[in-house]
Design a protein around this motif. Structure first.
Motif, PDB file in Angstrom:
ATOM      1  N   HIS A 202     -79.571 -88.329 -13.876  1.00  6.52           N
ATOM      2  CA  HIS A 202     -78.327 -89.095 -14.015  1.00  6.52           C
ATOM      3  C   HIS A 202     -77.751 -88.941 -15.423  1.00  6.52           C
ATOM      4  N   ALA A 203     -78.629 -88.847 -16.411  1.00  4.95           N
ATOM      5  CA  ALA A 203     -78.194 -88.750 -17.809  1.00  4.95           C
ATOM      6  C   ALA A 203     -78.231 -87.310 -18.310  1.00  4.95           C
ATOM      7  N   GLN A 204     -78.110 -86.336 -17.404  1.00  2.00           N
ATOM      8  CA  GLN A 204     -78.241 -84.922 -17.745  1.00  2.00           C
ATOM      9  C   GLN A 204     -77.408 -84.545 -18.970  1.00  2.00           C
ATOM     10  N   GLY A 205     -78.098 -84.011 -19.979  1.00  2.00           N
ATOM     11  CA  GLY A 205     -77.416 -83.574 -21.190  1.00  2.00           C
ATOM     12  C   GLY A 205     -77.120 -84.673 -22.179  1.00  2.00           C
ATOM     13  N   GLY A 206     -77.582 -85.880 -21.918  1.00  2.00           N
ATOM     14  CA  GLY A 206     -77.350 -86.980 -22.847  1.00  2.00           C
ATOM     15  C   GLY A 206     -78.418 -87.046 -23.930  1.00  2.00           C
ATOM     16  N   LEU A 207     -78.132 -87.813 -24.982  1.00  2.00           N
ATOM     17  CA  LEU A 207     -79.130 -88.032 -26.025  1.00  2.00           C
ATOM     18  C   LEU A 207     -80.281 -88.860 -25.466  1.00  2.00           C
ATOM     19  N   LEU A 208     -81.488 -88.531 -25.888  1.00  2.00           N
ATOM     20  CA  LEU A 208     -82.655 -89.276 -25.435  1.00  2.00           C
ATOM     21  C   LEU A 208     -82.571 -90.721 -25.925  1.00  2.00           C
ATOM     22  N   ALA A 247     -77.996 -81.088 -45.107  1.00  2.00           N
ATOM     23  CA  ALA A 247     -78.531 -82.290 -45.743  1.00  2.00           C
ATOM     24  C   ALA A 247     -77.430 -83.282 -46.116  1.00  2.00           C
ATOM     25  N   GLY A 248     -76.211 -82.786 -46.353  1.00  2.00           N
ATOM     26  CA  GLY A 248     -75.138 -83.668 -46.784  1.00  2.00           C
ATOM     27  C   GLY A 248     -74.401 -84.354 -45.652  1.00  2.00           C
ATOM     28  N   LYS A 249     -74.797 -84.113 -44.415  1.00  2.00           N
ATOM     29  CA  LYS A 249     -74.106 -84.682 -43.262  1.00  2.00           C
ATOM     30  C   LYS A 249     -74.978 -85.741 -42.590  1.00  2.00           C
ATOM     31  N   ARG A 250     -74.324 -86.707 -41.977  1.00  2.00           N
ATOM     32  CA  ARG A 250     -75.046 -87.696 -41.162  1.00  2.00           C
ATOM     33  C   ARG A 250     -75.185 -87.119 -39.759  1.00  2.00           C
ATOM     34  N   LEU A 251     -76.323 -86.513 -39.507  1.00  2.00           N
ATOM     35  CA  LEU A 251     -76.545 -85.795 -38.254  1.00  2.00           C
ATOM     36  C   LEU A 251     -77.212 -86.687 -37.224  1.00  2.00           C
ATOM     37  N   VAL A 252     -76.857 -86.474 -35.962  1.00  2.00           N
ATOM     38  CA  VAL A 252     -77.603 -87.095 -34.869  1.00  2.00           C
ATOM     39  C   VAL A 252     -79.017 -86.533 -34.880  1.00  2.00           C
ATOM     40  N   LYS A 253     -80.021 -87.402 -34.768  1.00  2.00           N
ATOM     41  CA  LYS A 253     -81.411 -86.956 -34.868  1.00  2.00           C
ATOM     42  C   LYS A 253     -82.157 -86.979 -33.534  1.00  2.00           C
ATOM     43  N   SER A 254     -81.589 -87.622 -32.525  1.00  2.00           N
ATOM     44  CA  SER A 254     -82.247 -87.653 -31.214  1.00  2.00           C
ATOM     45  C   SER A 254     -82.010 -86.348 -30.480  1.00  2.00           C
ATOM     46  N   PRO A 255     -82.994 -85.854 -29.728  1.00  2.00           N
ATOM     47  CA  PRO A 255     -82.766 -84.650 -28.924  1.00  2.00           C
ATOM     48  C   PRO A 255     -81.908 -84.950 -27.705  1.00  2.00           C
ATOM     49  N   LYS A 256     -81.297 -83.908 -27.161  1.00  2.00           N
ATOM     50  CA  LYS A 256     -80.695 -83.997 -25.841  1.00  2.00           C
ATOM     51  C   LYS A 256     -81.754 -83.647 -24.806  1.00  2.00           C
TER      52      LYS A 256
END
Length: 387
Positions: A202-208, A247-256
């Protein structure tokens, strides 16, 4: 029969290494491929799920000593983990006698389990190859919608009708849940794991979102992590890791998280026809996952896949870091209008991509400016194959 790209890779590896481990989920075609290779040279085949074949290896060294000069094919080799020590001794003995390549072809359907068993015993003596389900350039681009709907497991794809294909996939899921997974040791109720697998679809391709999954199942976050690890190890689910080098960016850290075979996504959600799929909210995630798996499989060996997303809205569906450090930025859209967002261009600048493309649902390659090319999936696959 379809000519599988994996066949060429395995043959090349056997010409260079003493042992090759061919990994992939059950029913993906590993045994068929191995038996075809076995017909091209002297060989013996043992299926270690069969009691009679395991009995043959009770005195493994005595039996294997008699097979010198033959390719020994061992199917479901994770069923006999103690065998890896014997294989190491056999390989070293044969090396001393001048035989260094093409001795053992080992098939397995649980990646991390098998890798852990063989890592120390066969270090430096083995190459690992993953066999994906059927791919677009193996079945032909005219079958794209069939492959997307039914998935790439050969028996599902080649079924006489969509209904027969869905029946096969339902049986596949039931067999994994009720027989195959328990045989690996985990004691997880089949109904619970089915619910978890369906939630991922149902959440295919979503962040964990482990806490949401845990709440939905009524289990702990640690239990969710264990379930996910299991499906990843069985090569049925992919954790696509975020790009992490800015390093200078606020990156999403959770996997898809993706259920790797699109046909299983649709079976878990009860989508048996293209019409039902096109009208379902999962269509975007399903198409994205299908394209991602296809592109990763077509990329050169050693390619690392990621996605990219920042808190500011820069986003890429797929980043491929190729051997030699070339970086491809790929956007995937289920649309016939080849357009990308401003976030795509920001992300391309962030990661300093060497090539940028939009994989879309049209059938023509279209230059859209700024060195961006929109192209159908088959064209993108061809570009990666020709690297």
């Amino acid at each position: 029969m379809y000519q599988r790209h994996t066949s060429e890779i395995v043959l090349s590896a056997l010409d260079a290494q003493a042992a090759v481990v061919l990994l992939g989920p059950r029913q993906v075609g590993k045994t068929t491929l191995a038996l075809e290779i076995g017909e091209q040279r002297p060989s013996v085949y043992l299926d270690l799920q069969r009691d009679a074949d395991r009995q043959i290896l009770t005195e493994a060294d005595l039996y294997l000593n008699e097979q010198v000069g033959k390719l020994v094919i061992l199917d479901e080799v994770q069923q006999m983990p103690d065998l890896f020590k014997n294989l190491r001794g056999q390989i070293d003995m044969r090396r001393r006698k001048g035989s260094r390549t093409g001795q053992f072809l080992l098939l397995g359907s649980a990646s991390n389990v098998l890798l852990h068993q063989s890592a120390e015993s066969l270090a430096g003596r083995v190459r690992y190859i993953e066999m994906p389900p059927l791919l677009l350039d193996e079945v032909g681009k005219d079958r794209l919608n069939d492959l997307w709907l039914r998935g790439g497991f050969p028996d599902s794809f080649r079924a006489n009708s969509n209904r027969a294909s869905m029946t096969w996939r339902e049986d596949f899921l039931r067999t994994y849940l009720e027989r195959d997974i328990p045989s690996l040791g985990p004691r997880i109720p089949a109904t619970t794991l089915r619910r978890f697998w369906t939630m991922l679809a149902h959440a295919q391709g979503g962040l964990l979102n482990a806490s949401a999954l845990a709440e939905g199942l009524g289990v702990s976050g640690q239990t969710v992590a264990r379930y996910l690890d299991l499906l990843v190890d069985l090569m049925l689910v992919r954790r696509l890791q975020p790009w992490h080098e800015n390093a200078g960016k606020r990156l999403v850290k959770s996997p898809k998280v993706f259920v790797r075979d699109s046909g299983l996504v649709h079976a878990l959600l009860g989508l048996g026809s293209l019409e039902s799929l096109l009208g379902h909210p999962v269509i975007g995630g399903s198409w994205e996952g299908f394209c991602i798996e296809t592109l990763i499989a077509a990329a050169p060996t050693g390619t690392e896949p990621f996605f990219y997303r920042t808190a500011a809205g820069a986003e890429l569906d797929l980043v491929l870091r190729l051997p030699g450090n070339g970086i491809w930025a790929i956007e995937i859209k289920r649309t016939t209008a080849p357009k990308v967002s401003r976030g795509f261009h920001l992300a391309v600048e962030d990661i300093k991509a060497d090539r940028k493309m939009l994989v879309y649902a049209g059938d023509q390659e279209v230059p859209t400016g700024d060195d961006l090319r929109a192209m159908p999936l088959a064209a993108a696959v061809s570009m990666l194959r020709n690297l």
